[in-house]
Design an enzyme around this catalytic site. Structure first.
Site, PDB file in Angstrom:
ATOM      1  N   CYS A   1       4.394   0.937   7.305  1.00 42.69           N
ATOM      2  CA  CYS A   1       3.528  -0.615   6.963  1.00 42.69           C
ATOM      3  C   CYS A   1       2.639  -0.604   5.873  1.00 42.69           C
ATOM      4  O   CYS A   1       1.777   0.245   5.837  1.00 42.69           O
ATOM      5  CB  CYS A   1       2.987  -0.789   8.319  1.00 42.69           C
ATOM      6  SG  CYS A   1       2.063  -2.142   8.446  1.00 42.69           S
TER       7      CYS A   1
ATOM      8  N   CYS B   1      -0.889  -1.784   6.817  1.00 47.93           N
ATOM      9  CA  CYS B   1      -1.467  -0.888   7.671  1.00 47.93           C
ATOM     10  C   CYS B   1      -2.411   0.104   6.808  1.00 47.93           C
ATOM     11  O   CYS B   1      -3.536   0.684   7.182  1.00 47.93           O
ATOM     12  CB  CYS B   1      -0.684  -0.010   8.401  1.00 47.93           C
ATOM     13  SG  CYS B   1       0.342  -0.946   9.864  1.00 47.93           S
TER      14      CYS B   1
END
Length: 323
Positions: free
Chosen positions: A89, A92
């Protein structure tokens, strides 16, 4: 000006869905497997996490086996902020360094509990997370607020501050940490402070220059990259006149008008309209003009969570328009 990533409406909806509706003890039975693991120790100061190092106790890695002790029971004493993340991600990796640094600054008023959703899918399912990163605040054994996406640091600080104010009388760990002077104090990076102050007073050129200076020295600084993209977008959207969309609709051949209208639509929480406008422009153009539109559209994509369904669909439509 609203921020596409982690918009207020999306955050409010997520918070409402979680508030009082999640039974965190549901994981307890699942965690009590034959080979039960002990709670994961806090990360040591010299043990870097995916988003960077943090002092002892500021950040813990949580699994389904340790969730009850490390999150539910701990939240009876102090605020626990759960970060749902995954290695693949991109947003993230932008959000984690900010959360970990803020956790370190709190000196124990709150703790960051990181959950790898690939390794611990039941935790993500428990919260009904539709995308990552998703961040949930846990107090008194229950979710109290949440947001999704990589919010800018000033918004995260404001969010945390309001939570600590609301929970100070309920969670003794907050007052204890504050009375002890907060433990480890991590000073703010003056380079980011300069950029953020410029942004807040509307001096987008100064904010852009400040972030670019950071990137000149640290080209891989994801926090600066994300902030720079937000600054550029906000400056363009603020510069677009209220009649930008009408002008673009009246003259589809005016590429600059199409770009300005798309920015205004995205800023107005209508990203699908902005994406569709630029994809249509890609279909009508060729050569340098097409590349100009494509690059602008890709820059808009970067303002959103990569797993956002609207972005994923627009990427497919762009690929179809190009090839």
């Amino acid at each position: 000006m609203t921020h596409p990533r982690g918009s207020a409406s999306k955050t409010a909806a997520l918070s409402a869905a979680l508030s009082g509706a999640v039974d965190l003890s549901a994981l307890k039975a699942r965690a009590e497997a034959p080979q039960k693991q002990p709670p994961a120790p806090p990360r040591p100061a010299d043990g870097p996490a995916p988003g960077g190092p943090a002092p002892t106790g500021a950040v813990i890695d949580v699994t389904e086996a340790t969730f009850q002790a490390e999150v539910v029971e701990r939240s009876l004493q102090q605020l626990v902020v759960v970060d749902l993340w995954a290695e693949w991600c991109g947003p993230c990796k932008q959000l984690s360094p900010v959360l970990e640094r803020l956790a370190a600054e709190s000196g124990g008023a709150w703790v960051l509990a990181k959950v790898d959703v690939d390794a611990n899918p039941r935790i993500a399912q428990l919260f009904g997370a539709q995308s990552i990163p998703t961040v949930i605040a846990i107090g008194g054994g229950q979710p109290v607020d949440a947001f999704s996406g990589a919010l800018p640091e000033p918004e995260i600080r404001k969010w945390l501050g309001s939570l600590l104010d609301a929970l100070r009388d309920r969670l003794p760990g907050i007052k204890a940490a504050e009375e002890n002077g907060g433990g480890v104090e991590v000073p703010e990076d003056p380079r980011f402070t300069e950029a953020e102050e410029a942004f807040e007073r509307g001096d987008f050129a100064a904010a852009q220059a400040a972030y670019e200076r950071i990137l000149d020295v640290e080209p891989a600084n994801e926090e600066a990259k994300t902030a720079l993209a937000q600054v550029k977008f906000t400056a363009r959207a603020e510069a677009a006149g209220p009649d930008a969309i009408a002008k673009a609709d009246a003259d589809p051949a005016d590429l600059d008008a199409q770009l300005a209208a798309a920015d205004l639509e995205v800023a107005g929480q209508q990203p699908e309209a902005g994406f569709a406008r630029l994809i249509a422009a890609v279909r009508r153009t060729a050569g340098d003009e097409r590349n100009k539109v494509r690059e602008h559209l890709v820059a808009l994509f970067e303002l959103f969570d990569s797993a956002d369904e609207r972005v994923m669909k627009a990427r497919r439509d762009l690929a179809s328009a190009l090839y």
